[in-house]
Design an enzyme around this catalytic site. Structure first.
Site, PDB file in Angstrom:
ATOM      1  N   GLU A 170      -9.467 -21.328  11.107  1.00  0.00           N
ATOM      2  CA  GLU A 170      -8.273 -21.406  10.248  1.00  0.00           C
ATOM      3  C   GLU A 170      -7.227 -20.351  10.570  1.00  0.00           C
ATOM      4  O   GLU A 170      -6.726 -19.665   9.676  1.00  0.00           O
ATOM      5  CB  GLU A 170      -8.691 -21.333   8.771  1.00  0.00           C
ATOM      6  CG  GLU A 170      -9.667 -22.441   8.400  1.00  0.00           C
ATOM      7  CD  GLU A 170     -10.225 -22.335   6.978  1.00  0.00           C
ATOM      8  OE1 GLU A 170      -9.709 -21.538   6.188  1.00  0.00           O
ATOM      9  OE2 GLU A 170     -11.199 -23.065   6.685  1.00  0.00           O
ATOM     10  N   ASN A 216     -12.014 -23.802  14.951  1.00  0.00           N
ATOM     11  CA  ASN A 216     -12.302 -24.687  13.801  1.00  0.00           C
ATOM     12  C   ASN A 216     -11.149 -24.628  12.795  1.00  0.00           C
ATOM     13  O   ASN A 216     -10.683 -23.536  12.445  1.00  0.00           O
ATOM     14  CB  ASN A 216     -13.600 -24.171  13.148  1.00  0.00           C
ATOM     15  CG  ASN A 216     -14.188 -25.109  12.125  1.00  0.00           C
ATOM     16  OD1 ASN A 216     -14.355 -26.295  12.379  1.00  0.00           O
ATOM     17  ND2 ASN A 216     -14.520 -24.579  10.953  1.00  0.00           N
ATOM     18  N   HIS A 258     -11.930 -31.910   5.548  1.00  0.00           N
ATOM     19  CA  HIS A 258     -11.884 -31.829   4.075  1.00  0.00           C
ATOM     20  C   HIS A 258     -10.780 -32.774   3.600  1.00  0.00           C
ATOM     21  O   HIS A 258      -9.594 -32.466   3.728  1.00  0.00           O
ATOM     22  CB  HIS A 258     -11.569 -30.405   3.618  1.00  0.00           C
ATOM     23  CG  HIS A 258     -12.681 -29.437   3.870  1.00  0.00           C
ATOM     24  ND1 HIS A 258     -13.888 -29.525   3.201  1.00  0.00           N
ATOM     25  CD2 HIS A 258     -12.786 -28.375   4.700  1.00  0.00           C
ATOM     26  CE1 HIS A 258     -14.686 -28.543   3.623  1.00  0.00           C
ATOM     27  NE2 HIS A 258     -14.042 -27.836   4.532  1.00  0.00           N
ATOM     28  N   GLU A 289     -17.002 -30.010   8.660  1.00  0.00           N
ATOM     29  CA  GLU A 289     -17.112 -29.687   7.228  1.00  0.00           C
ATOM     30  C   GLU A 289     -16.687 -30.880   6.364  1.00  0.00           C
ATOM     31  O   GLU A 289     -15.957 -30.720   5.386  1.00  0.00           O
ATOM     32  CB  GLU A 289     -16.213 -28.481   6.877  1.00  0.00           C
ATOM     33  CG  GLU A 289     -16.452 -27.262   7.730  1.00  0.00           C
ATOM     34  CD  GLU A 289     -15.629 -26.042   7.311  1.00  0.00           C
ATOM     35  OE1 GLU A 289     -15.020 -26.055   6.215  1.00  0.00           O
ATOM     36  OE2 GLU A 289     -15.602 -25.072   8.090  1.00  0.00           O
ATOM     37  N   ASP A 291     -15.992 -33.502   3.729  1.00  0.00           N
ATOM     38  CA  ASP A 291     -16.210 -33.941   2.348  1.00  0.00           C
ATOM     39  C   ASP A 291     -14.933 -34.604   1.860  1.00  0.00           C
ATOM     40  O   ASP A 291     -13.861 -34.374   2.404  1.00  0.00           O
ATOM     41  CB  ASP A 291     -16.716 -32.831   1.401  1.00  0.00           C
ATOM     42  CG  ASP A 291     -15.840 -31.604   1.315  1.00  0.00           C
ATOM     43  OD1 ASP A 291     -14.693 -31.644   1.800  1.00  0.00           O
ATOM     44  OD2 ASP A 291     -16.299 -30.600   0.732  1.00  0.00           O
TER      45      ASP A 291
HETATM   46  O1  9MR Z   1     -18.151 -23.591   0.817  1.00  0.00           O
HETATM   47  C1  9MR Z   1     -17.741 -22.256   0.913  1.00  0.00           C
HETATM   48  C2  9MR Z   1     -17.706 -21.623  -0.481  1.00  0.00           C
HETATM   49  O2  9MR Z   1     -19.018 -21.529  -1.008  1.00  0.00           O
HETATM   50  C3  9MR Z   1     -17.032 -20.269  -0.404  1.00  0.00           C
HETATM   51  O3  9MR Z   1     -16.897 -19.759  -1.736  1.00  0.00           O
HETATM   52  C4  9MR Z   1     -15.687 -20.398   0.262  1.00  0.00           C
HETATM   53  C5  9MR Z   1     -14.988 -19.059   0.341  1.00  0.00           C
HETATM   54  O4  9MR Z   1     -13.790 -19.119   1.013  1.00  0.00           O
HETATM   55  O5  9MR Z   1     -15.864 -20.923   1.563  1.00  0.00           O
HETATM   56  C6  9MR Z   1     -16.356 -22.222   1.554  1.00  0.00           C
HETATM   57  O6  9MR Z   1     -16.451 -22.740   2.864  1.00  0.00           O
HETATM   58  C7  9MR Z   1     -15.221 -22.867   3.584  1.00  0.00           C
HETATM   59  C8  9MR Z   1     -15.547 -22.704   5.057  1.00  0.00           C
HETATM   60  O7  9MR Z   1     -16.242 -21.505   5.281  1.00  0.00           O
HETATM   61  C9  9MR Z   1     -14.299 -22.750   5.905  1.00  0.00           C
HETATM   62  N1  9MR Z   1     -13.527 -23.944   5.634  1.00  0.00           N
HETATM   63  C10 9MR Z   1     -13.258 -24.244   4.237  1.00  0.00           C
HETATM   64  C11 9MR Z   1     -14.555 -24.237   3.438  1.00  0.00           C
HETATM   65  C12 9MR Z   1     -14.305 -24.659   2.007  1.00  0.00           C
HETATM   66  O8  9MR Z   1     -13.497 -23.724   1.374  1.00  0.00           O
END
Ligand code: 9MR
Length: 397
Positions: A170, A216, A258, A289, A291
């Protein structure tokens, strides 16, 4: 003789689709593919099907079903949180590898690959790092050393155990950010300039010559205007091309996936075209990732089927669009969902106004939704000539 015996046993296991304890398939009793798991069906295409794993849920002895489904349905796993910097290095120089090592051991026992997530990201950084930079006790030069040390230590620790690393996550802004012209955003770009991206890939490669190294990001499922000022996919494509030109060892692009049913999203043709364009650069791709969330309207919350059914349908359709597109390009190596049950999903905790949810392929009681079955159907009803086995990616030097 020994070899012949082994081959015979192997053939029976293969015919049964590798189901432990299942009766072997015969001509009169063929395997019913709808009874096979996602991971078994993915193997028809050499495609790895994965999930993010919540380590607290995996350790919960009161909920054996979570573990059982992770091992049964998936051939690759990603740590949802425990390989992030704040967990791995909560205090400067002191590493906490325990939870991540547990996931690696679990994956080994279950014959699963591991996606490493994530080496460099602006979120979930430990406060010693962010505070040190903001109060000036950590200089820019020192910050670069800290980043190199972190990447080197982490990648070496997991050397040989990680299939794909999300090296940088990101790094690119969104059109809704200020300024709206797409740019490199966040802590690392602000403090080190965009050159940290090439550095990170080089340092990761030096620490593990065999892992596949990925960039990613989200909202890069399809190309838009083609103008990198506002088309994030184009921006990432141009970035990857420039990295390759500079001989930076990047091997793949992870498209997070997402999505939300309130958005238009994409169709399979558009998404497959994007994957093929990245493959044209010589890169592997993966959905990392996936969903597909929905707004939890008052009607949904009250159980109104008029409100619920269209959302379940749209969610399933979007899971399918990404999976079909991945199947269509043999360089798309894996398809990972960001959690598989609404019991453990980041979505409700993240989107509260309006509330969103219902983002995964199984409900809170682990009942498969239409999305799960549609994914299976996509894996069953596809094959040559348009869907070919995956082409393995060679790590770039
Ligand atoms: O699913 C993850 C969540 O439990 C955390 O609180 C969050 C913190 O930023 O990160 C989420 O995972 C992210 C991933 O690491 C990177 N892409 C977006 C995902 C969803 O926010």
């Amino acid at each position: 003789m020994q070899l012949k015996r082994w081959l015979t046993v192997g053939a029976v296991v293969l015919a049964a689709g590798g189901v432990a304890g299942a009766a072997p398939a015969t001509a009169s009793h063929p395997v019913d593919p709808s009874q096979q798991s996602l991971r078994q069906l993915g193997m028809r295409h050499d495609l790895y099907i994965g999930t993010a794993v919540d380590m607290a849920a995996l350790a919960d002895t009161a909920d054996p079903q979570y573990r059982e489904i992770v091992s049964r349905e998936f051939s690759t796993v990603t740590a949802e949180n425990v390989m992030k910097w704040e967990t791995l290095e909560p205090t400067r120089g002191t590493y906490n590898f325990g939870p991540a090592d547990e996931l690696i051991a679990f994956a080994k026992r279950n014959n699963q690959k591991v996606r490493g997530h994530v080496l460099v990201w602006q979120n979930q950084l430990p406060s010693w790092l962010t505070t040190g930079v903001s109060n000036g006790t950590i200089s820019k030069d020192e910050l670069r050393d800290i980043l190199r040390n972190h990447i080197t230590t982490v990648v070496k620790h997991f050397k040989g155990k990680i299939w794909q690393w999300d090296v940088v996550n990101e790094a690119v802004s969104d059109p809704w950010d200020t300024p709206s012209t797409l740019h490199y955003k966040g802590f690392w770009a602000q403090n080190l300039g965009p050159g940290y991206i090439a550095d990170a890939f080089r340092w990761a490669r030096a620490a593990d010559p065999k892992a596949l190294l990925f960039y990613n990001d989200y909202n890069i499922e399809a190309f838009g205007s083609g103008d990198p000022a506002n088309d994030k996919t184009q921006f990432v494509y141009d970035m990857a091309k420039a990295l390759l030109r500079d001989r930076v060892p990047i091997d793949g692009i992870g498209s997070q996936g997402h999505l939300g049913t309130q958005y238009g999203n994409y169709d399979t043709i558009q998404v497959a075209a994007a994957l093929k364009k990245f493959a044209g650069l010589g890169l592997a791709t993966a959905f990392t990732e996936v969903d597909v969330r929905s707004q939890m309207t008052a009607g949904v919350q009250a159980g109104d089927s008029n409100e619920i059914n269209p959302r379940l349908q749209a969610s399933a359709a979007n899971y399918s669009v990404l999976l079909q597109a991945c199947l269509a390009d043999p360089h798309c190596l894996s398809y990972t969902v960001w959690g598989f049950t609404d019991k453990h999903s980041w979505v409700p905790g993240w989107f509260s106004n309006p509330p969103e949810g219902m983002a995964t392929i199984m409900d809170e009681n682990y009942q498969p939704k239409r999305a799960y079955n549609l994914m299976k159907a996509d894996l069953i009803h596809s094959g040559p000539p348009y869907v070919q086995p995956r082409i393995p990616q060679k790590p770039r030097r």
